[in-house]
Design a protein around this motif. Sequence first.
Motif, PDB file in Angstrom:
ATOM      1  N   GLU A   1      -0.429 -50.625 -40.546  1.00  0.00           N
ATOM      2  CA  GLU A   1      -0.397 -49.926 -41.800  1.00  0.00           C
ATOM      3  C   GLU A   1      -0.227 -50.643 -43.083  1.00  0.00           C
ATOM      4  OE1 GLU A   1       0.462 -48.458 -38.859  1.00  0.00           O
ATOM      5  OE2 GLU A   1      -0.316 -46.449 -39.073  1.00  0.00           O
TER       6      GLU A   1
ATOM      7  N   ARG B   1       3.198 -41.920 -31.766  1.00  0.00           N
ATOM      8  CA  ARG B   1       1.635 -42.037 -32.081  1.00  0.00           C
ATOM      9  C   ARG B   1       1.328 -40.787 -32.838  1.00  0.00           C
ATOM     10  NH1 ARG B   1      -1.726 -45.400 -29.497  1.00  0.00           N
ATOM     11  NH2 ARG B   1      -2.631 -45.296 -31.556  1.00  0.00           N
ATOM     12  N   GLY B   2       0.504 -40.908 -33.818  1.00  0.00           N
ATOM     13  CA  GLY B   2       0.279 -39.977 -34.650  1.00  0.00           C
ATOM     14  C   GLY B   2       1.160 -39.762 -35.976  1.00  0.00           C
ATOM     15  N   GLY B   3       2.369 -40.769 -35.950  1.00  0.00           N
ATOM     16  CA  GLY B   3       3.522 -40.352 -36.961  1.00  0.00           C
ATOM     17  C   GLY B   3       3.247 -40.576 -38.278  1.00  0.00           C
TER      18      GLY B   3
HETATM   19  N1  ASP Z   1      -1.184 -45.704 -36.590  1.00  0.00           N
HETATM   20  C1  ASP Z   1      -0.481 -44.861 -35.709  1.00  0.00           C
HETATM   21  C2  ASP Z   1      -1.146 -44.584 -34.590  1.00  0.00           C
HETATM   22  O1  ASP Z   1      -2.353 -44.601 -34.275  1.00  0.00           O
HETATM   23  C3  ASP Z   1      -0.010 -43.662 -36.682  1.00  0.00           C
HETATM   24  C4  ASP Z   1      -1.129 -42.539 -37.133  1.00  0.00           C
HETATM   25  O2  ASP Z   1      -2.181 -42.983 -37.022  1.00  0.00           O
HETATM   26  O3  ASP Z   1      -0.616 -41.630 -37.569  1.00  0.00           O
HETATM   27  O4  ASP Z   1      -0.326 -43.636 -33.806  1.00  0.00           O
END
Ligand code: ASP
Length: 415
Positions: free
Chosen positions: A77, A153-155
Amino acid sequence: MSKRIRIVQKYGGTSVGTPERIRAVAERIKRVHDQGHELAVVASAMSGETNRLLALGKGMSSAPSPRELDSLVSTGEQVSCALLAMALNDIGVPAVSLLGHQVRIQTDSSFGRARIQSIDVSRIERAFSERCVAVVAGFQGVDDDDNITTLGRGGSDTTGVAIAAAVRADVCEILTDVQGVYTTDPRVCPDAVKLDRISYDEMLELASLGAKVLQIRSVEFAKRYSVPVHVRSSFDDSEGTWVVPEEGSMEEILVSGVAFERDQAKVTVEGVPDSPGVAASLFVPLAEASVVIDMIVQNVGTDGHTDMTFTVAEADAASTRAIAEKVAKSVGARGVSTQSGLGKVSVVGLGMRNHAGVAARMFDVLAHEHINIRMISTSEIKISVVVDNDKVDAAVRALHSAFLGPDAKAVRESA
Ligand code: ASP
Ligand code: ADP
Ligand code: MG
């Protein structure tokens, strides 16, 4: 100029996946900025980068320290935010990239799945007042000891919504690679339909049952702080899906979505003594080992013994089995069996509260497809079944067609 509003935009990995995409996102941000709105942006790592970093860490050590793993994966990030701020500066938009510790996104110390506790908004408010776009790194925070943490993940979704809540934004836009929230994953079911609106509660269920378009914690924040969330494509300007408080008309829809999760495993402890404290003796050590348990089923006991079955992510199956075997021995159970290669498919809808017959119809549809159901669990607004991994796609399509396809009206009327 239209009324000036405060907007937080979150861009996902595919949306910032290449230098060209980052430039396109910068142009989109410029359009909003030029309209005079107050805008803060949250960016994910470029697509594939978090996976690459995780693999790099796991290649370096068979048991990497969770602290170091977070320090490593958070760098994805940092790259995308700095590149986006550069692209914005190049087209005349003042912008500054900010990492979790620079904003001060305070979290607990659960590396890899930290929870946001507070956000210091002063640096972002300063950017608003200077008409500068704060480009905040998603996914990362900092604990009491200044260790870098990540949010699971997805944070980055959660970073976006939490910042929107903290600065009292008028809207949090989640800009992604699909047009909004669909009745199911459009990549698995081509007939999936984009929803105009969905309630926080339905979205919570869909997210918790595997629809990765929003991380569940972002929906929890949105609901708690009443943040209007608009999930939409970063590739065009079309209207997406609004995640909003429940509205009366939503109850009329029996099933609003189908969600699924792959790569699950089922663990059964057989012949457990049917006495108080046995469940605790199994699930307390599993919780201490940070194993996330999904469904739990305990059979009706016979002869003073019972079976206890639960599901975990396949990646946790081996460590779970080792713990379960130890417990089985100490409580005098007969043994432990595991089965991998499973998936879970769920139907979700507020309308289920007041209608019987959804479960029966669901089982009937799966029977027609010759799909064997291995476990079942229900709540007020969802029904989940565990099936073999290689049957997940077929189950999703069949259930979608039965409950949400063109012929589904008859089902709604008969239920
Ligand atoms: N880069 C992190 C992920 O792949 C967070 C995100 O994409 O929301 O989980
Ligand atoms: P981003 O990188 O923008 O955060 P994600 O890959 O995390 O994007 O989430 C978007 C993906 O979620 C879509 O590409 C789609 O495959 C998947 N998805 C799963 N269920 C749904 C659903 N019900 N509606 C829309 N997308 C879904
Ligand atoms: Mg995502």
